[in-house]
Design an enzyme around this catalytic site. Structure first.
Site, PDB file in Angstrom:
ATOM      1  N   SER A 128       0.830  -1.190   0.000  1.00 36.89           N
ATOM      2  CA  SER A 128       0.000   0.000   0.000  1.00 36.89           C
ATOM      3  C   SER A 128       0.874   1.253   0.000  1.00 36.89           C
ATOM      4  CB  SER A 128      -0.960  -0.042   1.197  1.00 36.89           C
ATOM      5  OG  SER A 128      -1.984   0.913   1.068  1.00 36.89           O
ATOM      6  N   ASP A 274      -6.242  -3.253  -2.490  1.00 40.14           N
ATOM      7  CA  ASP A 274      -5.120  -3.043  -1.569  1.00 40.14           C
ATOM      8  C   ASP A 274      -4.516  -4.351  -1.050  1.00 40.14           C
ATOM      9  OD1 ASP A 274      -3.469  -2.271   0.624  1.00 40.14           O
ATOM     10  OD2 ASP A 274      -4.650  -0.471   0.900  1.00 40.14           O
TER      11      ASP A 274
END
Length: 424
Positions: A128, A274
């Site tokens: 991320s 993500d």
């Protein structure tokens, strides 16, 4: 010529033939032994091919471009160095500032702004927001530039809604069917940094391996973007670094899912979420990958960095046990809790595995950079999507304070892998 003379000539010829045979065998034996010695000293840690051209010195190892592919020749005098960086949205500012501060602490006589920390790494794993830092370090982007990405563009990227009164209700209604922020701002910022650079392209230039976790939204399965550092592992060669970062940072609730047209099949559009959903702390992923890359007799050193995790418990939050949508902040709080729980859980599991393998003869050292205790007030000032001035100052102060503590602990220890990593 008598019979005795004939036998003497024949015997001389036989001796001569055996002598040349012996010389030939001796020559090839010496050549074979030298080849074994060379192979042991050089020790290929990745692919091995016949043709080598255009050697380039890259940090610990030597990278050569062979038929368009980058190959690393391992230097057994060095350890295999790994850096892992957690996810955490805007809290990536803490991680970037911590790295920069530690480089400054351990190199007081040098201009830390121009030091290339990425070259100290053989492998970098980031999730991320950690993926953005990882790709930046792999590409040689100065840490001060990465910090500016958060401080200058944080408010544009993380469009935080109001959480009190009628404004919060209107904001919730507005975002029932869309995330709280758009991806355009983040994409533009990343494009300005990485341009059109691809996974294979940056690996050929810099010779630094990376692993970036994401989730394939179509299959609900884990996906790891990788440089072609292992023989036959070249699926991700033509993905752009911008898309790799956007895929790993497509946090549910906060950002939309990220779609990428398959570089090898224009009719195939892939959608990603993500990577923090399964590997927000990528240390286990890094450990497994490092064991595949590094030779058996080479030590593996792993430096793991967090994103200013929550303090241990907040009594005020736990006074009321009936947590509904409001208490969970409509998904925000669950994401915060998940990434913190992963950070601790994966770190403990990785340390156990590393210690067990070390006892079995595979030397692995793992150091999670310690975070000093923070007050609930400090933690309430920062968050995944908090990019206001108070949040930026709080994260910067926490990082500088933690850097001082880490430097004091490791600076006098000659065996510290932290000191060896940050002393450039």
């Amino acid at each position: 010529m008598s019979a005795i003379e004939c036998w003497a000539v024949c015997f001389q010829d036989i001796l001569s033939w055996f002598w040349w045979l012996f010389r030939g065998l001796l020559f090839y034996r010496i050549k074979y032994d030298l080849g074994l010695i060379y192979a042991k000293v050089s020790r290929y840690s990745f692919t091995r091919t016949l043709f080598r051209t255009d050697p380039v010195n890259l940090g610990n190892n030597i990278s050569v471009v062979e038929n368009g592919e980058s190959t690393l020749i391992w230097n057994p005098m060095d350890n295999f160095t790994v850096l892992t960086i957690d996810g955490g949205g805007m809290r990536g500012l803490y991680s970037a500032t911590l790295l920069d501060a530690l480089v400054r602490r351990f190199n007081p006589e040098q201009n830390a702004g121009v030091l290339d920390l990425g070259k100290k790494c053989d492998l970098i794993c980031g999730t991320s927001t950690g993926a953005i830092l990882a790709c930046g370090l792999v590409a040689g982007v100065p840490l001060k530039n990465i910090i500016e990405l958060y401080t200058k563009h944080g408010k544009e990227i993380f469009q935080r809604g109001r959480t009190k009164g009628m404004a919060s209700i209107l904001w919730i209604l507005k975002h029932l069917f869309k995330p709280s922020a758009e991806a355009k701002q983040l994409g533009n910022v990343l494009q300005s940094v990485f341009k059109e650079e691809t996974v294979k392209g940056i690996y050929n230039k810099r010779g630094i391996a990376f692993c970036i976790p994401a989730v394939n939204a179509a299959t609900y399965k884990a996906w790891v973007f990788k440089t072609p550092h292992l023989n036959g592992k070249n699926r991700d060669n033509h993905y752009k670094l911008v898309d790799v970062c956007m895929a790993s940072a497509a946090a549910p609730v906060f950002f939309p899912l990220h779609s990428i047209v398959n570089p090898e099949n224009k009719n195939d559009t892939q959608v990603f979420v993500d990577g923090g959903l399964w590997a927000n702390n990528p240390v286990l992923l890094a450990l497994v990958e490092a064991m595949q890359i590094a030779p058996q007799d080479v030590n593996i050193n792993i430096i793991s960095i967090g994103t200013a995790s929550t303090p241990n418990g907040d009594p005020q939050k736990l006074a009321n046990l009936d947590w509904g949508f409001g208490r969970w902040k409509f998904g925000r709080e669950s994401m915060e809790m998940a990434i913190t729980a992963q950070a601790y859980g994966y770190d403990s599991a990785a340390k156990f595995i590393a210690n067990t393998l070390s006892q079995s003869g595979r030397k692995i050292r793992l150091e999670r950079l310690e975070e000093t205790p923070k007050s609930p007030e400090q933690y309430s000032a920062i968050g995944i999507d908090k990019a206001d001035e108070i949040a930026i100052k709080t994260m910067s102060a926490l990082a500088e304070n933690d850097a001082n503590s880490i430097h004091s602990k490791h600076n006098g220890d000659d065996n510290s892998i932290v000191r060896k990593f940050f002393q450039l």
